[in-house]
Motif scaffolding. Structure first.
Motif, PDB file in Angstrom:
ATOM      1  N   GLN A  53     -17.288  -9.078 -84.269  1.00  0.00           N
ATOM      2  CA  GLN A  53     -17.595  -8.397 -83.017  1.00  0.00           C
ATOM      3  C   GLN A  53     -18.819  -7.497 -83.223  1.00  0.00           C
ATOM      4  O   GLN A  53     -18.998  -6.909 -84.290  1.00  0.00           O
ATOM      5  N   THR A  54     -19.620  -7.407 -82.198  1.00  0.00           N
ATOM      6  CA  THR A  54     -20.844  -6.603 -82.284  1.00  0.00           C
ATOM      7  C   THR A  54     -21.044  -5.848 -80.986  1.00  0.00           C
ATOM      8  O   THR A  54     -20.849  -6.402 -79.903  1.00  0.00           O
ATOM      9  N   GLY A  55     -21.416  -4.600 -81.126  1.00  0.00           N
ATOM     10  CA  GLY A  55     -21.729  -3.794 -79.954  1.00  0.00           C
ATOM     11  C   GLY A  55     -23.183  -3.376 -79.963  1.00  0.00           C
ATOM     12  O   GLY A  55     -23.789  -3.193 -81.025  1.00  0.00           O
ATOM     13  N   LEU A  56     -23.750  -3.265 -78.783  1.00  0.00           N
ATOM     14  CA  LEU A  56     -25.141  -2.837 -78.653  1.00  0.00           C
ATOM     15  C   LEU A  56     -25.200  -1.738 -77.595  1.00  0.00           C
ATOM     16  O   LEU A  56     -24.695  -1.920 -76.482  1.00  0.00           O
ATOM     17  N   ILE A  57     -25.780  -0.614 -77.956  1.00  0.00           N
ATOM     18  CA  ILE A  57     -25.901   0.527 -77.046  1.00  0.00           C
ATOM     19  C   ILE A  57     -27.376   0.843 -76.880  1.00  0.00           C
ATOM     20  O   ILE A  57     -28.074   1.156 -77.854  1.00  0.00           O
ATOM     21  N   LEU A  58     -27.850   0.739 -75.674  1.00  0.00           N
ATOM     22  CA  LEU A  58     -29.249   0.997 -75.343  1.00  0.00           C
ATOM     23  C   LEU A  58     -29.335   2.374 -74.700  1.00  0.00           C
ATOM     24  O   LEU A  58     -28.597   2.671 -73.749  1.00  0.00           O
ATOM     25  N   VAL A  59     -30.207   3.230 -75.233  1.00  0.00           N
ATOM     26  CA  VAL A  59     -30.324   4.623 -74.778  1.00  0.00           C
ATOM     27  C   VAL A  59     -31.750   4.881 -74.314  1.00  0.00           C
ATOM     28  O   VAL A  59     -32.700   4.625 -75.060  1.00  0.00           O
ATOM     29  N   ASP A  60     -31.867   5.398 -73.118  1.00  0.00           N
ATOM     30  CA  ASP A  60     -33.174   5.787 -72.582  1.00  0.00           C
ATOM     31  C   ASP A  60     -33.095   7.258 -72.197  1.00  0.00           C
ATOM     32  O   ASP A  60     -32.221   7.662 -71.414  1.00  0.00           O
ATOM     33  N   LEU A  61     -33.972   8.086 -72.774  1.00  0.00           N
ATOM     34  CA  LEU A  61     -33.922   9.519 -72.501  1.00  0.00           C
ATOM     35  C   LEU A  61     -34.328   9.787 -71.055  1.00  0.00           C
ATOM     36  O   LEU A  61     -35.285   9.206 -70.547  1.00  0.00           O
ATOM     37  N   PRO A  84     -17.782 -10.674 -78.648  1.00  0.00           N
ATOM     38  CA  PRO A  84     -17.906 -11.784 -77.680  1.00  0.00           C
ATOM     39  C   PRO A  84     -17.295 -11.479 -76.316  1.00  0.00           C
ATOM     40  O   PRO A  84     -17.205 -12.381 -75.482  1.00  0.00           O
ATOM     41  N   ASP A  85     -16.846 -10.251 -76.090  1.00  0.00           N
ATOM     42  CA  ASP A  85     -16.223  -9.890 -74.815  1.00  0.00           C
ATOM     43  C   ASP A  85     -16.975  -8.710 -74.213  1.00  0.00           C
ATOM     44  O   ASP A  85     -16.951  -7.615 -74.780  1.00  0.00           O
ATOM     45  N   PRO A  86     -17.682  -8.870 -73.125  1.00  0.00           N
ATOM     46  CA  PRO A  86     -17.716 -10.059 -72.276  1.00  0.00           C
ATOM     47  C   PRO A  86     -18.921 -10.957 -72.521  1.00  0.00           C
ATOM     48  O   PRO A  86     -19.049 -11.990 -71.876  1.00  0.00           O
ATOM     49  N   VAL A  87     -19.844 -10.572 -73.435  1.00  0.00           N
ATOM     50  CA  VAL A  87     -21.061 -11.359 -73.659  1.00  0.00           C
ATOM     51  C   VAL A  87     -20.754 -12.446 -74.677  1.00  0.00           C
ATOM     52  O   VAL A  87     -20.496 -12.154 -75.851  1.00  0.00           O
ATOM     53  N   ALA A  88     -20.782 -13.681 -74.243  1.00  0.00           N
ATOM     54  CA  ALA A  88     -20.356 -14.791 -75.095  1.00  0.00           C
ATOM     55  C   ALA A  88     -21.434 -15.227 -76.081  1.00  0.00           C
ATOM     56  O   ALA A  88     -21.143 -15.884 -77.073  1.00  0.00           O
ATOM     57  N   VAL A  89     -22.691 -14.889 -75.824  1.00  0.00           N
ATOM     58  CA  VAL A  89     -23.808 -15.281 -76.688  1.00  0.00           C
ATOM     59  C   VAL A  89     -24.513 -14.021 -77.172  1.00  0.00           C
ATOM     60  O   VAL A  89     -24.940 -13.187 -76.358  1.00  0.00           O
ATOM     61  N   LYS A  90     -24.631 -13.868 -78.495  1.00  0.00           N
ATOM     62  CA  LYS A  90     -25.230 -12.651 -79.028  1.00  0.00           C
ATOM     63  C   LYS A  90     -26.650 -12.441 -78.524  1.00  0.00           C
ATOM     64  O   LYS A  90     -27.096 -11.315 -78.326  1.00  0.00           O
ATOM     65  N   GLY A  91     -27.370 -13.533 -78.334  1.00  0.00           N
ATOM     66  CA  GLY A  91     -28.748 -13.413 -77.871  1.00  0.00           C
ATOM     67  C   GLY A  91     -28.877 -12.810 -76.485  1.00  0.00           C
ATOM     68  O   GLY A  91     -29.964 -12.366 -76.099  1.00  0.00           O
ATOM     69  N   ALA A 109     -32.531  -7.637 -87.464  1.00  0.00           N
ATOM     70  CA  ALA A 109     -31.077  -7.558 -87.551  1.00  0.00           C
ATOM     71  C   ALA A 109     -30.422  -8.423 -86.484  1.00  0.00           C
ATOM     72  O   ALA A 109     -29.403  -9.087 -86.731  1.00  0.00           O
ATOM     73  N   MET A 110     -31.002  -8.456 -85.290  1.00  0.00           N
ATOM     74  CA  MET A 110     -30.452  -9.285 -84.221  1.00  0.00           C
ATOM     75  C   MET A 110     -30.586 -10.764 -84.557  1.00  0.00           C
ATOM     76  O   MET A 110     -29.680 -11.555 -84.305  1.00  0.00           O
ATOM     77  N   GLN A 111     -31.709 -11.141 -85.148  1.00  0.00           N
ATOM     78  CA  GLN A 111     -31.908 -12.545 -85.514  1.00  0.00           C
ATOM     79  C   GLN A 111     -30.923 -12.977 -86.589  1.00  0.00           C
ATOM     80  O   GLN A 111     -30.401 -14.093 -86.562  1.00  0.00           O
ATOM     81  N   LEU A 112     -30.643 -12.089 -87.538  1.00  0.00           N
ATOM     82  CA  LEU A 112     -29.685 -12.417 -88.585  1.00  0.00           C
ATOM     83  C   LEU A 112     -28.294 -12.622 -88.015  1.00  0.00           C
ATOM     84  O   LEU A 112     -27.502 -13.403 -88.546  1.00  0.00           O
ATOM     85  N   GLY A 113     -27.986 -11.951 -86.925  1.00  0.00           N
ATOM     86  CA  GLY A 113     -26.643 -12.033 -86.373  1.00  0.00           C
ATOM     87  C   GLY A 113     -26.519 -12.915 -85.161  1.00  0.00           C
ATOM     88  O   GLY A 113     -25.540 -12.837 -84.429  1.00  0.00           O
ATOM     89  N   GLU A 114     -27.521 -13.776 -84.916  1.00  0.00           N
ATOM     90  CA  GLU A 114     -27.482 -14.585 -83.703  1.00  0.00           C
ATOM     91  C   GLU A 114     -26.332 -15.585 -83.697  1.00  0.00           C
ATOM     92  O   GLU A 114     -25.798 -15.914 -82.660  1.00  0.00           O
ATOM     93  N   THR A 115     -25.941 -16.090 -84.856  1.00  0.00           N
ATOM     94  CA  THR A 115     -24.834 -17.042 -84.914  1.00  0.00           C
ATOM     95  C   THR A 115     -23.623 -16.333 -85.496  1.00  0.00           C
ATOM     96  O   THR A 115     -23.509 -16.218 -86.717  1.00  0.00           O
ATOM     97  N   GLY A 116     -22.770 -15.821 -84.657  1.00  0.00           N
ATOM     98  CA  GLY A 116     -21.596 -15.088 -85.108  1.00  0.00           C
ATOM     99  C   GLY A 116     -20.325 -15.815 -84.754  1.00  0.00           C
ATOM    100  O   GLY A 116     -20.293 -16.705 -83.916  1.00  0.00           O
ATOM    101  N   GLY A 117     -19.239 -15.399 -85.399  1.00  0.00           N
ATOM    102  CA  GLY A 117     -17.935 -15.962 -85.108  1.00  0.00           C
ATOM    103  C   GLY A 117     -17.188 -15.097 -84.113  1.00  0.00           C
ATOM    104  O   GLY A 117     -17.745 -14.226 -83.479  1.00  0.00           O
ATOM    105  N   THR A 118     -15.896 -15.354 -84.014  1.00  0.00           N
ATOM    106  CA  THR A 118     -15.083 -14.615 -83.057  1.00  0.00           C
ATOM    107  C   THR A 118     -14.012 -13.780 -83.743  1.00  0.00           C
ATOM    108  O   THR A 118     -13.121 -13.259 -83.091  1.00  0.00           O
TER     109      THR A 118
END
Length: 372
Positions: A217-225, A316-323, A203-212
């Motif tokens: 817009q894309t959000g990523l939430i990393l959870v560690d128990l 894209p705010d604040p991470v300008a590159v999806k990768g 899914a991340m690879q499919l969305g590597e080239t996104g617009g503004t």
């Protein structure tokens, strides 16, 4: 909608190179055996020039199919032209080598088997009917065809063609269905039922080239128990599995309907939220902490508290590159753990520094940890 949009041809992408090479090999086989009809006893060739012309056409296309045609990327019409070309060539060779008695009529089996296996059922059915038409044509120009018993042959062979084509189409459909199910299962974490790391990375690879645009817009939430190892220590691996399943269900509850929830491995999870703004991701992180707290109360494992540390990143705010999103979320996760766990840290800019430290200090939130 154009013709090329309505036909699918070699619709299984992985099979296209094999199917193309096989089509070329069938043409070369038919051409070489067709040339032998010129010298085989018992075969009456009316016009050798016509037969040689058909043989030459088959040889040329066979060589082109093996050396020139880019089968993997060729549009569907190319494979259909390859298959369709075999029909008039076979009909001409049949007429030139005895009509109803011509051994060339068996070339139609190539078309029936090939199209039934590689084409969708609707498109394969067209070729089955077309082969029937070619088989019947000797009755139109051969006055002795019926006297030779060709009508009886057709009564027997036409149902055989239909049954064989039906069996091939059905078995191929089952094969495709099983393959698709296996592919789907390969993207699911077997314990928790959420997506696995492979699905998340795809899914991340499919969305590597996104617009503004807002939709991009894309959000990523990393959870560690937090303190997950203590669950295994206190309650064994079965208790740890209960915790992981409860956490996965809590993340599903917190996520929106179009968000991807995935287990990356161990006790680490991720939510990929398409179309989510920075503020929306922070609200989602709030819900994650709240649903984990509720899941802890329902889990009721004395001596263990289900909670999680959460790191956020948004494009894209604040991470300008999806990768860069995952690395930014990972750094934010480390900051959340350092801040006392059971908390989240909002999106950080690449390089590890907060885009606005004052805003980060205000928006960073901890929920009270249940002592149950």
């Amino acid at each position: 909608m154009g013709t090329s949009a309505r036909i699918r041809g070699l619709h299984v992408a992985e099979e296209r190179p094999l199917a193309g090479r096989l089509a070329a090999a069938l043409y070369l086989t038919a051409a070489s055996t067709g040339a032998l009809l010129l010298v085989m006893p018992g075969v009456e060739v009316q016009d050798p020039a016509v037969l040689l012309a058909c043989v030459s056409a088959g040889l040329i296309w066979g060589v082109a199919g093996l050396t020139i045609v880019p089968w993997r990327t060729a549009p569907p019409i190319v494979s259909h032209l390859s298959s369709f070309m075999g029909l008039p060539i076979t009909a001409i060779v049949m007429a030139d080598t005895g009509g109803a008695a011509s051994p060339a009529r068996f070339y139609l089996l190539f078309i029936v088997f090939y199209c039934s296996y590689f084409y969708p059922a609707r498109e394969a059915a067209f070729y089955l009917v077309a082969c029937f038409v070619v088989l019947v044509t000797p009755l139109l120009y051969g006055s002795t065809a019926l006297d030779m018993g060709y009508g009886a042959e057709l009564v027997v062979i036409l149902p055989i063609y239909a049954v064989l084509a039906g069996l091939i189409v059905t078995s191929k459909s089952l094969q495709i269905g099983l393959r698709e199910r296996a592919d789907a299962l390969a993207l699911i974490d077997p314990l928790t039922g959420v997506a696995n790391r492979r699905a998340f990375e795809a899914a991340m690879q499919l969305g590597e080239t996104g617009g503004t645009r807002p939709a991009d817009q894309t959000g990523l939430i990393l959870v560690d128990l937090d303190d997950f190892k203590s669950a295994n220590t206190l309650f064994g691996h079965s208790g740890g599995d209960r915790v992981l399943c409860a956490a996965a269900e809590a993340l599903r509850e917190a996520a929106r309907g179009n968000d991807m929830v995935a287990r990356l491995g161990g006790d680490e999870f991720v939510i990929l939220a398409s179309g989510a703004s920075r503020e929306g991701v922070n609200r989602l992180a709030d819900r994650v902490l709240e649903t984990l707290e509720r899941a802890d109360a329902a889990l009721s494992l004395p001596g263990f508290t289900l909670s999680g540390s959460v790191g956020c990143a948004t494009y894209p705010d604040p991470v300008a590159v999806k990768g860069d999103m995952f690395d930014c979320a990972d750094r934010a996760l480390g900051a959340a753990k350092a801040a006392g766990k059971a908390t989240y840290e909002p999106a950080a800019a690449p390089g590890g520094a907060a885009a606005n430290p004052e805003v980060q200090a205000v928006t960073s939130r901890s929920l009270p940890v249940s002592t149950s």
